[in-house]
Design a protein around this motif. Structure first.
Motif, mmCIF file in Angstrom:
data_model
loop_
_atom_site.group_PDB
_atom_site.id
_atom_site.type_symbol
_atom_site.label_atom_id
_atom_site.label_comp_id
_atom_site.label_asym_id
_atom_site.label_seq_id
_atom_site.Cartn_x
_atom_site.Cartn_y
_atom_site.Cartn_z
ATOM 1 N N PRO A 1 -27.163 -40.819 -7.395
ATOM 2 C CA PRO A 1 -27.065 -41.845 -8.436
ATOM 3 C C PRO A 1 -26.699 -41.288 -9.801
ATOM 4 O O PRO A 1 -26.141 -42.004 -10.641
ATOM 5 C CB PRO A 1 -28.475 -42.444 -8.459
ATOM 6 C CG PRO A 1 -29.362 -41.333 -7.987
ATOM 7 C CD PRO A 1 -28.554 -40.581 -6.974
ATOM 8 N N SER B 1 -26.429 -43.949 -3.280
ATOM 9 C CA SER B 1 -27.819 -43.868 -2.830
ATOM 10 C C SER B 1 -28.287 -42.419 -2.724
ATOM 11 O O SER B 1 -29.478 -42.128 -2.863
ATOM 12 C CB SER B 1 -27.972 -44.551 -1.466
ATOM 13 O OG SER B 1 -27.094 -43.974 -0.507
ATOM 14 N N THR B 2 -27.365 -41.504 -2.501
ATOM 15 C CA THR B 2 -27.676 -40.078 -2.416
ATOM 16 C C THR B 2 -27.531 -39.404 -3.773
ATOM 17 O O THR B 2 -28.324 -38.527 -4.125
ATOM 18 C CB THR B 2 -26.735 -39.385 -1.414
ATOM 19 O OG1 THR B 2 -26.880 -40.000 -0.132
ATOM 20 C CG2 THR B 2 -27.040 -37.897 -1.300
ATOM 21 N N HIS C 1 -32.919 -36.557 -8.076
ATOM 22 C CA HIS C 1 -32.272 -36.543 -6.756
ATOM 23 C C HIS C 1 -30.919 -35.838 -6.801
ATOM 24 O O HIS C 1 -30.610 -34.999 -5.938
ATOM 25 C CB HIS C 1 -32.066 -37.977 -6.245
ATOM 26 C CG HIS C 1 -33.314 -38.660 -5.810
ATOM 27 N ND1 HIS C 1 -34.464 -37.990 -5.489
ATOM 28 C CD2 HIS C 1 -33.597 -39.979 -5.624
ATOM 29 C CE1 HIS C 1 -35.410 -38.848 -5.139
ATOM 30 N NE2 HIS C 1 -34.900 -40.066 -5.211
ATOM 31 N N THR C 2 -30.091 -36.189 -7.778
ATOM 32 C CA THR C 2 -28.731 -35.667 -7.833
ATOM 33 C C THR C 2 -28.712 -34.211 -8.276
ATOM 34 O O THR C 2 -27.916 -33.410 -7.766
ATOM 35 C CB THR C 2 -27.868 -36.521 -8.776
ATOM 36 O OG1 THR C 2 -28.184 -37.912 -8.589
ATOM 37 C CG2 THR C 2 -26.396 -36.311 -8.505
#
Length: 334
Positions: A257, A254-255, A308-309
């Motif tokens: 992906p 979730s943090t 995000h990643t």
């Protein structure tokens, strides 16, 4: 090796003067390096992950991380240089790792702090070879006491075999262990956040045989953090130099992906950052910081969501770089 400075773009707040500066305004190409600083290197490689039967896409990671780093604020840290990418375009992984190692050795000789962005975790074998070469060039008779701290869901202790006889993303720490054994060097390896569900019993047995400090993901929480910290401090007290390697799949899916092998459990980012801060503050008796170099592995932009990643990887690099702005100096391995 190619350097593309056009990747470094971002917001400019002229009204705030130098206190409003961002990294894209301060980054310099490596060929302009005039004093020791932070040397960013990319290892554009999918070969190791492909050999390890994972999801490819990490080749694009170094440039994506640069884009996310570009707009982060500058806090009067040391000079920051971009040394471009070492690519693996011809399936010759060993050659690419050797080229990366040479770049790392050169950076350490010039008293820079190398931060390498992979690529799969095969980057670690290239990073370590560069550090080892630097130690050998010191021409000392005492084997160096190097501690490897790996935040990772996987041990990456597979023995090279078959198609991956020259290694893969799953073999770097096994290759390092073999190197140390042949040289008569101690092998100090800590794997923080390892997942029982992502490693076979054979890998846990090999880790035990090699006296690896293994802390499972399920044993790292806010309540247990002090215990984990004590174990890490004990590990660091045994060595003179630290190599930090962070596999982005140590974080929950979730943090993070955008990785080859997303983690179901993982370790929360604030806990990892807290432990990294302990590593950054570790010093030798002469005041030099023990941390000598660092790398980031397994970011896979192909599977990322809204960057995000990539932003997470950039934040980790920013955290490390900002810690180097103080009076504590780095100068490679003693």
């Amino acid at each position: 090796m190619t350097i593309n400075m056009s990747l470094w773009q971002g917001r400019v707040d002229e009204e705030d003067g130098d206190k409003g500066a961002r990294l894209h305004q301060k980054i310099q190409p490596a060929d302009k390096a005039s004093e020791p600083g932070i040397m960013l290197m990319g290892f554009a490689c999918d070969e190791g992950v492909s050999r390890n039967k994972g999801r490819v896409g990490a080749y694009a990671a170094p440039n994506e991380v640069r884009k996310m780093l570009a707009n982060l604020p500058w806090y009067d840290s040391r000079p920051f240089y971009d040394n471009g990418n070492t690519p693996c375009d011809d399936h010759d992984l060993a050659k690419a790792q050797k080229l990366l190692a040479n770049n790392v050795t050169d950076a350490l000789r010039q008293k820079h702090f190398p931060i390498i962005v992979g690529g799969g975790h095969e980057v670690a074998w290239g990073t370590f070879q560069g550090l080892a070469n630097h130690c050998l060039q010191k021409n000392t008779t005492t084997p160096p006491r190097i501690g490897i701290i790996n935040f990772d869901a996987h041990f990456d202790l597979r023995a090279p075999s078959g198609q991956s006889a020259q290694g893969s993303s799953g073999t770097p720490f096994s290759q390092i262990a073999d190197f140390c054994q042949h040289r008569g060097w101690p092998f100090h390896y800590a794997c923080i956040g390892v997942s029982r569900a992502s490693n076979t019993q054979a890998l846990f047995d090999r880790a035990e045989l090699l006296s690896v400090l293994a802390i499972e993901d399920k044993h790292i929480s806010a309540e247990s953090l002090s215990t984990v910290r004590d174990k890490l401090q004990g590990f660091m007290s045994q060595v003179d130099a630290l190599y930090l390697t962070i596999d982005i799949d140590v974080f929950p899916a979730s943090t993070a992906p955008g990785v080859s092998a997303p983690a179901v459990h993982g370790v929360a980012y604030p806990l990892v950052e807290s432990l990294i801060e302990d590593i950054l503050s570790a010093e030798n008796s002469d005041g030099t910081m023990k941390l000598t170099l660092a790398d980031i592995a397994e970011l896979n932009p192909r599977y990322d969501i809204d960057n995000h990643t990539a932003r997470l990887a950039a934040r980790l690099i920013w955290t490390i770089a900002r810690s180097l702005s103080g009076p504590t100096h780095f100068q490679g391995v003693m």
